[in-house]
Design a protein around this motif. Structure first.
Motif, PDB file in Angstrom:
ATOM      1  N   THR A   2     -26.056 -13.807 -40.996  1.00  0.00           N
ATOM      2  CA  THR A   2     -24.693 -13.793 -41.473  1.00  0.00           C
ATOM      3  C   THR A   2     -23.892 -12.853 -40.652  1.00  0.00           C
ATOM      4  N   ASP A   3     -22.767 -12.851 -40.708  1.00  0.00           N
ATOM      5  CA  ASP A   3     -21.987 -11.911 -39.862  1.00  0.00           C
ATOM      6  C   ASP A   3     -21.864 -10.450 -40.368  1.00  0.00           C
ATOM      7  N   SER A   4     -22.573 -10.099 -41.540  1.00  0.00           N
ATOM      8  CA  SER A   4     -22.651  -8.872 -42.061  1.00  0.00           C
ATOM      9  C   SER A   4     -23.908  -8.162 -41.499  1.00  0.00           C
ATOM     10  N   ALA A   5     -24.824  -8.811 -40.891  1.00  0.00           N
ATOM     11  CA  ALA A   5     -26.047  -8.508 -40.252  1.00  0.00           C
ATOM     12  C   ALA A   5     -25.579  -7.403 -38.879  1.00  0.00           C
ATOM     13  N   PRO A   6     -26.232  -6.264 -38.985  1.00  0.00           N
ATOM     14  CA  PRO A   6     -25.848  -5.334 -37.940  1.00  0.00           C
ATOM     15  C   PRO A   6     -25.952  -5.738 -36.517  1.00  0.00           C
ATOM     16  N   HIS A   7     -24.987  -5.493 -35.599  1.00  0.00           N
ATOM     17  CA  HIS A   7     -25.004  -6.076 -34.295  1.00  0.00           C
ATOM     18  C   HIS A   7     -26.349  -5.348 -33.524  1.00  0.00           C
ATOM     19  N   LEU A 140     -37.642  -4.797 -33.407  1.00  0.00           N
ATOM     20  CA  LEU A 140     -36.342  -3.720 -33.064  1.00  0.00           C
ATOM     21  C   LEU A 140     -35.242  -4.086 -33.918  1.00  0.00           C
ATOM     22  N   VAL A 141     -35.142  -5.584 -34.404  1.00  0.00           N
ATOM     23  CA  VAL A 141     -33.778  -5.587 -35.122  1.00  0.00           C
ATOM     24  C   VAL A 141     -33.920  -6.445 -36.513  1.00  0.00           C
ATOM     25  N   PRO A 142     -33.122  -6.380 -37.523  1.00  0.00           N
ATOM     26  CA  PRO A 142     -33.342  -7.100 -38.841  1.00  0.00           C
ATOM     27  C   PRO A 142     -33.474  -8.603 -38.399  1.00  0.00           C
ATOM     28  N   LYS A 143     -34.258  -9.290 -39.293  1.00  0.00           N
ATOM     29  CA  LYS A 143     -34.291 -10.849 -39.375  1.00  0.00           C
ATOM     30  C   LYS A 143     -32.813 -11.575 -38.865  1.00  0.00           C
ATOM     31  N   ALA A 144     -31.971 -11.135 -39.775  1.00  0.00           N
ATOM     32  CA  ALA A 144     -30.833 -11.668 -39.632  1.00  0.00           C
ATOM     33  C   ALA A 144     -29.785 -11.550 -38.380  1.00  0.00           C
ATOM     34  N   LEU A 146     -31.671 -11.375 -35.474  1.00  0.00           N
ATOM     35  CA  LEU A 146     -32.380 -11.907 -34.336  1.00  0.00           C
ATOM     36  C   LEU A 146     -31.742 -12.999 -33.713  1.00  0.00           C
ATOM     37  N   PRO A 147     -31.007 -14.006 -33.900  1.00  0.00           N
ATOM     38  CA  PRO A 147     -30.503 -15.007 -33.024  1.00  0.00           C
ATOM     39  C   PRO A 147     -29.359 -14.407 -32.352  1.00  0.00           C
ATOM     40  N   ARG A 148     -28.714 -13.504 -32.602  1.00  0.00           N
ATOM     41  CA  ARG A 148     -27.774 -12.683 -31.633  1.00  0.00           C
ATOM     42  C   ARG A 148     -28.371 -12.065 -30.843  1.00  0.00           C
ATOM     43  N   ALA A 149     -29.631 -11.294 -31.088  1.00  0.00           N
ATOM     44  CA  ALA A 149     -30.294 -10.482 -30.192  1.00  0.00           C
ATOM     45  C   ALA A 149     -30.808 -11.330 -28.991  1.00  0.00           C
ATOM     46  N   GLY A 279     -23.049 -15.689 -24.092  1.00  0.00           N
ATOM     47  CA  GLY A 279     -21.884 -14.697 -24.538  1.00  0.00           C
ATOM     48  C   GLY A 279     -21.172 -15.367 -25.622  1.00  0.00           C
ATOM     49  N   ILE A 280     -20.997 -16.777 -25.695  1.00  0.00           N
ATOM     50  CA  ILE A 280     -20.282 -17.220 -27.006  1.00  0.00           C
ATOM     51  C   ILE A 280     -21.413 -17.150 -28.303  1.00  0.00           C
ATOM     52  N   PHE A 281     -22.600 -17.521 -27.998  1.00  0.00           N
ATOM     53  CA  PHE A 281     -23.834 -17.490 -29.137  1.00  0.00           C
ATOM     54  C   PHE A 281     -23.833 -15.838 -29.298  1.00  0.00           C
ATOM     55  N   SER A 282     -23.583 -14.953 -28.277  1.00  0.00           N
ATOM     56  CA  SER A 282     -23.786 -13.406 -29.206  1.00  0.00           C
ATOM     57  C   SER A 282     -22.783 -12.973 -29.966  1.00  0.00           C
ATOM     58  N   PHE A 283     -21.371 -13.718 -29.809  1.00  0.00           N
ATOM     59  CA  PHE A 283     -20.578 -13.305 -30.962  1.00  0.00           C
ATOM     60  C   PHE A 283     -20.494 -14.357 -32.092  1.00  0.00           C
ATOM     61  N   VAL A 284     -20.892 -15.706 -32.076  1.00  0.00           N
ATOM     62  CA  VAL A 284     -20.681 -16.744 -32.765  1.00  0.00           C
ATOM     63  C   VAL A 284     -22.085 -17.589 -32.687  1.00  0.00           C
ATOM     64  N   PRO A 285     -23.204 -16.970 -33.482  1.00  0.00           N
ATOM     65  CA  PRO A 285     -24.394 -17.595 -33.291  1.00  0.00           C
ATOM     66  C   PRO A 285     -24.421 -18.966 -34.022  1.00  0.00           C
ATOM     67  N   LEU A 286     -25.066 -20.096 -33.379  1.00  0.00           N
ATOM     68  CA  LEU A 286     -25.189 -21.218 -33.829  1.00  0.00           C
ATOM     69  C   LEU A 286     -25.891 -21.486 -35.064  1.00  0.00           C
ATOM     70  N   SER A 287     -25.631 -21.954 -35.976  1.00  0.00           N
ATOM     71  CA  SER A 287     -26.119 -22.075 -37.425  1.00  0.00           C
ATOM     72  C   SER A 287     -26.063 -23.376 -38.001  1.00  0.00           C
TER      73      SER A 287
END
Length: 428
Positions: A2-7, A140-144, A146-149, A279-287
Motif C-alpha cells: 500500500t501507499d501507506s507503507a514506509p518508503h 531491512l524493510v517491512p513486507k509492504a 519490499l516491491p518498492r525496495a 524509477g517509475i516502479f519506485s514511486f508507483v509499484p506494479l500491483s
C-alpha cells in the motif's frame, strides 16, 4: 503493498545497503567492460573478428563455472551466516581484484591468461555476494515496502550499469589502468557502507536438519512452487538465448566503428531504459496483472534484440538496447518481487542462490552461446536468431506455466503467509 507503507529510504539500514549496491555495481560494470575490451583487443592481435568474439564468450563461461559449482554452498552460507559479513568480505575481495588489474595494466603485464584467472575469481566473489545481499534487503524493510525496495535496488544496479561503462571508456582513454584504480576506491566505499548496517532481524534456521538436507529443501521449494519456477526459468532461457551484451565490443569496433566512446554508450544504453522503468516502479509499484506483464516484457526483449542485431546506426542500436533494458527491468522487478514475497526468510538464501545461478547461466552462458554462434554464423546472425528464439520461448512458457498468467498480484497464497508469520525471529 500500500501507499501507506514506509518508503525504504526512510530506513537507515536500507540506505546503507542501497549505497553499497550502487557503488559496487558502478565498479563491477566499469571493470567488466574494460576487461572485455582488453581481452578483445589482445585477441585481435592474433585472431579474426569471429574468433576474438569467442574469447568474450569464454570470459562469460569462466565466470559461470565457479558460480554453478558453488550454488549449493553459497545459498546455505547466506542462510546460516551473518549476511552483512559475507557482503563485507566479498566486496573487500573485489576491491583487491580491481587493484591487481590496475597494477597489471599499469606495468604492461596484462595478458589473456591473467584475464581468464581474474574472470574465475570474479565468478567466485559474485557467487557468494548475490544470495547474501539479495536476501538481506527483505530483513531491512517491512513486507509492504519490499516491491518498492526492489525497484530502488534495481535502480542502484542499473545506474551502475550506466555510470560504470560511461566512466570506464573515457578514463581508459586517459590511462588504461585508471578505471581499475577508481573501481578499487568504489569497492572500498561499498565495504564501508556495509559496516554501517546495524543488527538485522531475520528468521531462525531449522538446525535439526543436516546441511545436505537443508540444501535439498531449498532446491525442492523452487521445484514445487511452479510460479517461482516458471519465473526463474523464463528469465533464464530468454536471457540465455537473446544475450547481446557480450557482443557489444564486436559491434562497437567492427560493425558500427564507434570506438571507445561508442563502446561506453552502447554498454550503458540498456541501463537507461531499465532505470526509467525502475524509477517509475519506485514511486508507483506494479500491483495488477503482474504475470502477464512479465510475459509481454520478455517478448519485447526479444524484439529489441533483433533490432540491435540488424541495426547499422549507433543511435538506433542504442535505442534498441534501451528497449531491451526497459523490458528486462519489467522482468527483473516482477521475478524478484515474486521470489522474495513467496519465499520464507529461512529459505531465501538458498532460493536466491538458485535464482542467481539461473541468472548467471542466462548471462554468462548466454555470452558463451553468443560468442560460439558468432564464430559459426557471424555476430549479426547470432544476435538476430537469439532474439527470435526468445520470443518463441516466451510463448511456450505461457502455456507450460499457466501460473504466470494467473498471477494478478505479488501476494503469496494465504497458507504461505501463515507459515511466514509463524516463523520465529532472531537477530544477527
Amino acid at each position: 503493498m500500500t501507499d501507506s507503507a514506509p518508503h525504504p529510504f526512510t530506513i537507515a539500514n536500507y540506505r546503507y545497503l542501497w549505497f553499497a549496491r550502487l557503488s559496487s555495481m558502478f565498479a563491477l560494470y566499469a571493470m567488466m567492460l574494460i576487461l572485455g575490451w582488453q581481452a578483445y583487443n589482445l585477441a585481435r592481435e592474433d585472431m579474426g573478428v569471429g574468433a576474438s568474439a569467442g574469447i568474450l564468450g569464454l570470459l562469460g563461461l569462466l565466470q559461470f563455472i565457479p558460480l554453478f559449482i558453488l550454488t549449493p554452498l553459497v545459498g546455505w552460507v547466506a542462510d546460516h551466516w551473518d549476511r552483512r559479513w559475507i557482503a563485507r568480505i566479498v566486496l573487500a575481495g573485489q576491491a583487491a581484484i580491481a587493484l591487481i588489474l590496475g597494477l597489471l595494466t599499469m606495468t604492461g603485464q596484462i595478458s589473456l591468461w591473467s584475464i581468464y584467472i581474474i574472470a574465475v575469481l570474479l565468478g567466485i566473489c559474485r557467487a557468494f555476494l548475490g544470495p547474501a545481499i539479495t536476501s538481506l534487503a527483505p530483513n531491512l524493510v517491512p513486507k509492504a515496502s519490499l516491491p518498492r525496495a526492489i525497484a530502488l535496488s534495481t535502480i542502484a544496479w542499473q545506474v551502475g550499469v550506466i555510470a560504470g561503462p560511461g566512466m570506464a571508456g573515457p578514463l581508459y582513454k586517459v590511462d588504461p589502468s585508471l578505471p581499475y584504480f577508481v573501481c578499487t576506491a568504489l569497492y572500498s566505499l561499498a565495504v564501508l557502507a556495509m559496516f554501517m548496517i546495524g543488527p538485522v532481524t531475520r528468521s531462525e534456521i531449522d538446525r535439526t536438519k543436516g546441511p545436505v538436507k537443508q540444501v535439498l529443501d531449498g532446491l525442492s521449494y523452487v521445484w514445487t512452487n511452479k510460479l517461482v519456477l516458471g519465473a526463474i526459468t523464463l528469465d533464464l532461457l530468454v536471457m540465455f538465448l537473446a544475450g547481446a551484451t557480450a557482443m557489444i565490443p564486436v559491434f562497437a569496433k567492427d560493425i558500427l566503428n564507434a570506438g571507445e566512446i561508442g563502446l561506453s554508450l552502447l554498454a550503458a544504453a540498456p541501463a537507461v531504459g531499465a532505470v526509467i522503468v525502475a524509477g517509475i516502479f519506485s514511486f508507483v509499484p506494479l500491483s495488477k496483472n503482474v504475470g502477464n506483464s512479465m510475459l509481454v516484457a520478455m517478448a519485447v526483449f526479444g524484439i529489441g534484440t533483433i533490432g540491435f542485431g540488424l541495426s547499422t546506426s549507433l543511435y538506433l542500436s542504442m535505442a534498441c538496447l534501451a528497449l531491451c533494458g526497459a523490458a528486462d527491468m519489467f522482468g527483473v522487478y516482477i521475478r524478484s518481487s515474486l521470489i522474495q514475497l513467496h519465499t520464507p526468510d529461512e529459505k531465501r538464501g538458498r532460493v536466491n542462490a538458485v535464482s542467481q545461478m539461473t541468472i548467471s547461466a542466462s548471462n554468462e552462458l548466454g555470452d558463451a552461446l553468443s560468442g560460439g554462434l558468432a564464430v559459426l554464423v557471424g555476430p549479426i546472425a547470432a544476435i538476430v536468431g537469439g532474439g527470435a528464439a526468445a520470443i518463441a520461448v516466451t510463448g511456450l512458457w505461457s502455456r507450460l506455466f499457466p501460473q504466470l498468467g494467473a498471477a494478478k498480484t505479488f501476494d503469496p497464497p494465504e497458507e504461505l503467509q501463515t507459515e511466514m508469520i509463524k516463523t520465529r525471529k532472531v537477530t544477527d
